[in-house]
Design an enzyme around this catalytic site. Structure first.
Site, PDB file in Angstrom:
ATOM      1  N   LYS A  28     -17.992 -33.990   1.980  1.00  0.00           N
ATOM      2  CA  LYS A  28     -18.565 -33.058   0.991  1.00  0.00           C
ATOM      3  C   LYS A  28     -17.415 -32.398   0.222  1.00  0.00           C
ATOM      4  O   LYS A  28     -16.709 -31.537   0.731  1.00  0.00           O
ATOM      5  CB  LYS A  28     -19.416 -31.973   1.657  1.00  0.00           C
TER       6      LYS A  28
ATOM      7  N   GLU B 172      -8.315 -26.238   8.676  1.00  0.00           N
ATOM      8  CA  GLU B 172      -7.070 -26.012   7.928  1.00  0.00           C
ATOM      9  C   GLU B 172      -7.382 -24.932   6.910  1.00  0.00           C
ATOM     10  O   GLU B 172      -8.123 -25.169   5.967  1.00  0.00           O
ATOM     11  CB  GLU B 172      -6.622 -27.301   7.213  1.00  0.00           C
TER      12      GLU B 172
ATOM     13  N   CYS C  57      -2.343 -23.810  -0.372  1.00  0.00           N
ATOM     14  CA  CYS C  57      -2.391 -23.005   0.856  1.00  0.00           C
ATOM     15  C   CYS C  57      -1.000 -22.702   1.391  1.00  0.00           C
ATOM     16  O   CYS C  57      -0.785 -21.662   1.994  1.00  0.00           O
ATOM     17  CB  CYS C  57      -3.211 -23.739   1.905  1.00  0.00           C
TER      18      CYS C  57
ATOM     19  N   GLU D   8      -4.091 -13.562   0.220  1.00  0.00           N
ATOM     20  CA  GLU D   8      -3.921 -14.855  -0.439  1.00  0.00           C
ATOM     21  C   GLU D   8      -4.561 -14.758  -1.818  1.00  0.00           C
ATOM     22  O   GLU D   8      -5.745 -14.444  -1.940  1.00  0.00           O
ATOM     23  CB  GLU D   8      -4.616 -15.950   0.379  1.00  0.00           C
TER      24      GLU D   8
END
Ligand code: NAP
Ligand code: MG
Length: 441
Positions: free
Chosen positions: A127, A202, A236, A333
């Site tokens: 997906k 992750e 990331c 972040e």
């Protein structure tokens, strides 16, 4: 779902070398269609064409080749505990596995998860993000052209909270491998608990990039700009926190600004472009919010321009702020072209600042001192540590996050094992009859 269950009956049982042959065919086709896939990814994600065609698509082909050749690593332990027993372990595929993908590196992340999952003998349901649906579709077509039987690779498009959630909850899906934000990762873990489904996660990062006074400053300046602005900061492992030793701050920061000045923000299909636009309007607004906050509370030490860009695109200039380590932009972040620079006195303080985060994905340091390098590698709390380098990634080296940056590893033999479950077999060759009361568990 049914197609992946049915396809597993055959795919899970074919010879490992045969699966390797299929994977090599996929690699051949990725190389053949590199331009086309790269262009699709560039248009879908807004990534510079030199990054997709020149780097990401060939990387996926090489990961497929790596896993295609990993057949000799399918070896398990034999135990000689008792000569009357044949005892060994078996690693087997899970069956249909769910693969949930973020928007920032769709083709690369599809590639590294699917190569390992397929080689291990699983069938897959992918997906992709709603924002970047295209490369998953291309990947599915390539797998069919490579001769992988229909039903082995499935692509489901749709909203994460509906289609993604259904993959996580479905009892027919035996494992979920997810890359995305820490918040969604937590909700996936909660949902997976309903069926005790194993997960590989992750997740996000707020990564320190630390420059010591004894570094090669020229290399460190180039590396610091690279890690801050790669993929427009939407990665990331971005070194979005630059920690600079006080003693070299005034010499080093002009070098960083000089490097940042060379960056071109522009149309992704232009080969001169280094930074494309931000992925969506909502992400653009989020980054702007952080930028305005930083402009209010911190000192803006460099701002680039977006002169080459279409007025209606979600383009943002490169920005560098000097901040203190408690500020929001030094802790959260952001996923945009904002660099937070923090001063530190000595090694001890650098480690303290670097580790003062819920995340533990990647860290980098720059020093010519070997003892310091070894000490830093021990002390930094992250799944990756780069010394005098950033963003190096080899197919045979596992990676994954610590703390709230994730669970489990990808790539390497560990990445293969993440898609296999273990079994232990005891076969008795003796003649003793069992009697109750003689032990056992
Ligand atoms: P995201 O918002 O967490 O979404 C990731 C994927 O999960 C998308 O396909 C999304 O679908 C789906 N999803 C959303 N809600 C879900 C739910 N309740 N159940 C199942 N699936 C669900 O992440 P993103 O915004 O796409 O990507 C940026 C994030 O990814 C950043 O935090 C970044 O650090 C992280 N990331 C980590 C790594 C790593 O290797 N550690 C690599 C790349 C990116 P829709 O969006 O289509 O609705
Ligand atoms: Mg998101």
């Amino acid at each position: 779902m049914e197609s992946s269950e049915k396809a597993f009956e055959k795919w899970g049982k074919i010879k490992i070398s045969q699966r390797g042959t299929y994977l090599n065919k996929v690699a051949d086709l990725i190389e053949k269609y590199c331009q086309k896939i790269g262009l699709i990814e560039t248009r879908d994600v807004g990534k510079p064409i030199k990054a997709t065609v020149g780097g990401e698509v060939p990387l996926v082909a090489s990961i497929f080749r790596y896993y295609a050749g990993i057949g000799d690593r399918f070896r398990n332990a034999f135990y000689q505990t008792d000569p009357e027993y044949l005892v060994y372990s078996l690693s087997q595929p899970y069956g249909p596995v769910g693969i949930i993908i973020p928007w920032n590196y769709p083709f690369v992340i599809i590639g590294l998860k699917c190569a390992a999952a397929l080689m291990a003998g699983n069938t897959i349901v992918i997906k992709p993000s709603q924002s970047t649906p295209c490369s998953a579709y291309e990947f599915g077509k390539i797998c069919l052209e490579a001769g992988i039987p229909a039903g082995v690779v499935n692509v489901v498009q749709g909203k994460g909270s509906i289609a993604g959630n259904e993959i996580v909850r479905h009892p027919g899906i035996k494992k979920v491998s997810f890359t995305g934000s820490t918040e969604v990762g937590k909700s996936i873990m909660r949902e997976a608990a309903r069926t005790i489904k194993p997960v590989t996660l992750e997740l996000g990062g707020k990564n320190p990039n630390i420059v010591f006074e004894d570094a090669d400053l020229d290399m460190a300046a180039a590396g610091s700009v690279f890690t801050a602005y790669l993929n427009t900061g939407q990665i990331c492992t971005s070194g979005s926190r630059l920690l600079v030793q006080e003693s070299i701050y005034d010499k080093f920061m002009p070098m960083v600004i000089e490097e940042a000045r060379k960056l071109v923000v522009g149309q992704p299909e232009d080969t001169k472009t280094d930074l494309g636009p931000i992925i969506t309007k909502s992400q653009y607004d989020t980054v702007l919010k952080y930028s305005n906050l930083a402009k209010r509370d911190c000192s803006l030490i460099y701002e680039g321009n977006v002169d080459n860009c279409h007025k209606k695109g979600f383009f943002l200039p490169v920005q560098i702020f000097e901040v203190n380590s408690a500020h929001k932009i030094a802790r959260e972040e952001i996923f945009g072209p904002l660099l937070a620079v923090i001063r530190f006195k000595d090694e001890e303080e650098a480690i303290k600042i670097a580790n003062a985060t819920r995340y533990g994905l990647a860290s980098a340091f720059w020093t010519q001192n070997l003892a310091r390098a070894i000490n830093m590698a021990q002390a930094l709390e992250s799944g990756f540590v780069w010394g005098n380098a950033v963003h190096t990634l080899f197919s045979d080296v596992p990676y994954g996050g610590l703390k709230e940056s994730g669970i489990g590893q990808e790539l390497g033999i560990e990445g293969l094992k993440a898609f296999m479950q273990q079994k232990c077999v005891y076969i008795y060759t003796g003649k003793d009859r069992l009697t109750l009361g003689s032990g056992g568990l």
